[in-house]
Write a protein that holds these residues in place. Structure first.
Motif, PDB file in Angstrom:
ATOM      1  N   LEU A 121       0.812  -1.217   0.000  1.00 27.29           N
ATOM      2  CA  LEU A 121       0.000   0.000   0.000  1.00 27.29           C
ATOM      3  C   LEU A 121       0.844   1.265   0.000  1.00 27.29           C
ATOM      4  O   LEU A 121       0.315   2.377  -0.035  1.00 27.29           O
ATOM      5  CB  LEU A 121      -0.930   0.006   1.216  1.00 27.29           C
ATOM      6  N   GLY A 122       2.172   1.098   0.093  1.00 26.40           N
ATOM      7  CA  GLY A 122       3.054   2.266   0.074  1.00 26.40           C
ATOM      8  C   GLY A 122       3.464   2.750   1.455  1.00 26.40           C
ATOM      9  O   GLY A 122       4.154   3.763   1.584  1.00 26.40           O
TER      10      GLY A 122
ATOM     11  N   VAL B 259       6.752   4.833  11.158  1.00 19.80           N
ATOM     12  CA  VAL B 259       5.955   4.476   9.985  1.00 19.80           C
ATOM     13  C   VAL B 259       5.417   5.735   9.313  1.00 19.80           C
ATOM     14  O   VAL B 259       4.787   6.571   9.963  1.00 19.80           O
ATOM     15  CB  VAL B 259       4.750   3.573  10.368  1.00 19.80           C
ATOM     16  N   ALA B 260       5.708   5.872   8.025  1.00 25.90           N
ATOM     17  CA  ALA B 260       5.092   6.927   7.215  1.00 25.90           C
ATOM     18  C   ALA B 260       4.047   6.206   6.370  1.00 25.90           C
ATOM     19  O   ALA B 260       4.382   5.406   5.496  1.00 25.90           O
ATOM     20  CB  ALA B 260       6.130   7.611   6.344  1.00 25.90           C
ATOM     21  N   ASN B 261       2.779   6.455   6.676  1.00 30.07           N
ATOM     22  CA  ASN B 261       1.724   5.656   6.041  1.00 30.07           C
ATOM     23  C   ASN B 261       0.925   6.440   5.007  1.00 30.07           C
ATOM     24  O   ASN B 261       0.901   7.664   5.003  1.00 30.07           O
ATOM     25  CB  ASN B 261       0.794   5.052   7.093  1.00 30.07           C
ATOM     26  N   THR B 262       0.240   5.682   4.169  1.00 31.24           N
ATOM     27  CA  THR B 262      -0.548   6.258   3.075  1.00 31.24           C
ATOM     28  C   THR B 262      -2.035   6.269   3.452  1.00 31.24           C
ATOM     29  O   THR B 262      -2.432   5.730   4.488  1.00 31.24           O
ATOM     30  CB  THR B 262      -0.370   5.405   1.808  1.00 31.24           C
ATOM     31  N   GLY B 263      -2.827   6.912   2.571  1.00 27.52           N
ATOM     32  CA  GLY B 263      -4.282   6.731   2.598  1.00 27.52           C
ATOM     33  C   GLY B 263      -5.037   7.212   3.814  1.00 27.52           C
ATOM     34  O   GLY B 263      -6.025   6.594   4.205  1.00 27.52           O
TER      35      GLY B 263
ATOM     36  N   MET C  90      -3.211   2.813   7.292  1.00 27.18           N
ATOM     37  CA  MET C  90      -3.138   2.463   8.715  1.00 27.18           C
ATOM     38  C   MET C  90      -3.748   1.092   8.990  1.00 27.18           C
ATOM     39  O   MET C  90      -3.297   0.375   9.871  1.00 27.18           O
ATOM     40  CB  MET C  90      -3.844   3.548   9.534  1.00 27.18           C
ATOM     41  N   ARG C  91      -4.778   0.731   8.204  1.00 24.77           N
ATOM     42  CA  ARG C  91      -5.356  -0.609   8.396  1.00 24.77           C
ATOM     43  C   ARG C  91      -4.277  -1.673   8.177  1.00 24.77           C
ATOM     44  O   ARG C  91      -4.194  -2.650   8.920  1.00 24.77           O
ATOM     45  CB  ARG C  91      -6.513  -0.852   7.420  1.00 24.77           C
ATOM     46  N   ALA C  92      -3.459  -1.446   7.151  1.00 26.71           N
ATOM     47  CA  ALA C  92      -2.392  -2.414   6.859  1.00 26.71           C
ATOM     48  C   ALA C  92      -1.328  -2.397   7.966  1.00 26.71           C
ATOM     49  O   ALA C  92      -0.781  -3.439   8.325  1.00 26.71           O
ATOM     50  CB  ALA C  92      -1.763  -2.114   5.503  1.00 26.71           C
ATOM     51  N   VAL C  93      -1.057  -1.201   8.513  1.00 30.43           N
ATOM     52  CA  VAL C  93      -0.068  -1.101   9.605  1.00 30.43           C
ATOM     53  C   VAL C  93      -0.568  -1.897  10.813  1.00 30.43           C
ATOM     54  O   VAL C  93       0.181  -2.684  11.420  1.00 30.43           O
ATOM     55  CB  VAL C  93       0.167   0.384   9.991  1.00 30.43           C
ATOM     56  N   VAL C  94      -1.843  -1.728  11.148  1.00 27.23           N
ATOM     57  CA  VAL C  94      -2.388  -2.415  12.325  1.00 27.23           C
ATOM     58  C   VAL C  94      -2.576  -3.909  12.045  1.00 27.23           C
ATOM     59  O   VAL C  94      -2.387  -4.737  12.937  1.00 27.23           O
ATOM     60  CB  VAL C  94      -3.680  -1.728  12.820  1.00 27.23           C
TER      61      VAL C  94
ATOM     62  N   ASN D  66      -8.101   5.921  14.617  1.00 31.03           N
ATOM     63  CA  ASN D  66      -9.382   5.194  14.571  1.00 31.03           C
ATOM     64  C   ASN D  66      -9.153   3.691  14.410  1.00 31.03           C
ATOM     65  O   ASN D  66      -9.908   2.893  14.965  1.00 31.03           O
ATOM     66  CB  ASN D  66     -10.225   5.651  13.365  1.00 31.03           C
ATOM     67  N   VAL D  67      -8.162   3.343  13.601  1.00 31.28           N
ATOM     68  CA  VAL D  67      -8.002   1.924  13.258  1.00 31.28           C
ATOM     69  C   VAL D  67      -7.624   1.103  14.494  1.00 31.28           C
ATOM     70  O   VAL D  67      -8.367   0.191  14.864  1.00 31.28           O
ATOM     71  CB  VAL D  67      -7.004   1.742  12.095  1.00 31.28           C
ATOM     72  N   PRO D  68      -6.508   1.422  15.181  1.00 28.41           N
ATOM     73  CA  PRO D  68      -6.222   0.643  16.391  1.00 28.41           C
ATOM     74  C   PRO D  68      -7.310   0.806  17.462  1.00 28.41           C
ATOM     75  O   PRO D  68      -7.685  -0.184  18.102  1.00 28.41           O
ATOM     76  CB  PRO D  68      -4.870   1.181  16.870  1.00 28.41           C
TER      77      PRO D  68
END
Ligand SMILES: [Zn+2]
Length: 365
Positions: free
Chosen positions: A47-48, A124-128, A138-142, A314-316
């Motif tokens: 996801l980048g 973590v530098a996250n996308t989306g 963040m969903r992918a990170v979690v 929100n995700v975690p």
């Protein structure tokens, strides 16, 4: 580490366009910086999202600190910045280039102290995060780290003094009306998708929206039609629904769904597609992570504010995992081209983050 180094990096990051779904160039830049810092396990996921690990002593679980890469600005937006001793103005500087740069400012400050952390620190530098990104990064990170970390700390550039421990639930729909269409004169009287959609919006905005718990409904975009003298065969709207109470949000969603069903009649087809779903959740204000974040602000003579928002946290939070979102400085005009950040609070904003990370390793269960 002088603040100017941190600010120069924030501007460098801001200069790389990164609309949601197009964060690759900015992500690659961050990845190169992670490599220059000689961090471990650097990688980019499908996801980048760009990850790097600062190794700790292995005595505790890891901590995840993240900042989103993406901006709301399309590629066509001029990204020129103006700098004064008091502020920096430029699209995306506060939301969220400053926060991405703070991953490095945090690292530099931690290295200055020369004491290794008790556990691994994942940067973590996250996308989306923005718009229709729907927190996909963040969903992918979690998904990756799950319940393993002590906590997830999410950084936003511009909400210094606020501690987001409650996740605002958001549901988004694209609602479309479809008809046969026809000539505006020759087929006059046949249903128009635009007329149907307009009537639908009137019914939608007549829905009772409670003030408490705070709830909102917004039609942000409407589109449709083909020409001035054609009965529109298609029209659609993008709808954003929010509530601080998940039950109220669900009740509102059911009302909207009922309106969509009622709007379909012979010759008129209405459909609703979910285009965003940011889950709600929260941790108690008495949770160690929250009190720690409040303590760090108090220690710097900043009056802290508990808050609710729609962020990567929100995700975690929705999965029952400890998470907060904190800011770095104040500013104004997020999501506009006149966005600016105030520079005077930044020293304390960074000090807060460094303190929060160090103390989290020692104080979180
Ligand atoms: Zn943001």
């Amino acid at each position: 580490m002088p603040l100017s180094r941190f600010l120069d990096l924030a501007v460098q990051i801001q200069q790389i366009p990164a609309p949601t779904f197009h964060e690759t160039e900015r992500g690659t830049f961050v990845r190169t910086l992670f490599e220059q810092e000689k961090l471990m396990d650097i990688h980019t996921d499908p996801l980048g999202n760009v990850y790097a690990r600062l190794p700790g002593l292995g005595k505790t679980a890891p901590l995840v600190v993240s900042a989103h890469l993406d901006t709301v600005f399309p590629f066509s937006t001029p990204l020129a910045v103006t700098r004064t001793p008091e502020k920096i103005t430029g699209p995306g500087i506060g939301d969220n280039s400053l926060a991405v740069a703070s991953l490095f400012a945090l690292l530099w400050r931690l290295r200055q102290e020369k004491h290794p952390l008790p556990g691994d620190l994942w940067l973590v530098a996250n996308t989306g995060e923005e718009g229709l990104g729907d927190l996909r990064g963040m969903r992918a990170v979690v998904d990756r780290f799950g319940a393993q970390p002590l906590a997830y700390i999410v950084i936003e550039g511009m909400s210094f003094g606020k501690v987001y421990h409650r996740a605002l639930g958001v549901r988004r729909y694209r609602i479309s009306a479809t008809t046969e269409g026809g000539h505006s004169w020759g087929s006059y009287g046949k249903p128009s998708a635009i007329h149907e959609l307009a009537a639908f919006i009137t019914r939608l905005t007549a829905l009772p929206i409670p003030e408490k718990p705070r709830t909102s409904l917004n039609v942000g975009i409407i589109e449709g039609g083909t020409s001035i003298n054609t009965i529109a065969p298609h029209a659609s709207l993008d709808l954003d629904l929010r509530s601080e109470n998940p039950k109220t949000l669900n009740a509102l969603i059911r009302q909207v769904q009922a309106l969509v069903e009622q709007a379909t009649r012979p010759g008129v087809l209405f459909s609703a597609e979910i285009i965003g779903d940011r889950p709600a959740g929260e941790i108690s204000p008495s949770h160690t992570l929250v009190s720690l974040a409040l303590d760090c602000l108090n220690a710097l003579d900043i009056y802290p504010q508990l808050n609710i928002g729609s962020t990567d946290a929100n995700v975690p939070l929705s999965r029952g995992l400890p998470a907060i979102c904190v800011g770095l400085t104040t500013g104004h005009g997020a999501h506009t081209v006149n966005e600016y950040i105030d520079l005077p609070p930044l020293e304390k904003g960074l000090a807060q983050l460094v303190m929060l990370v160090q103390r989290a390793f020692h104080e979180l269960p």
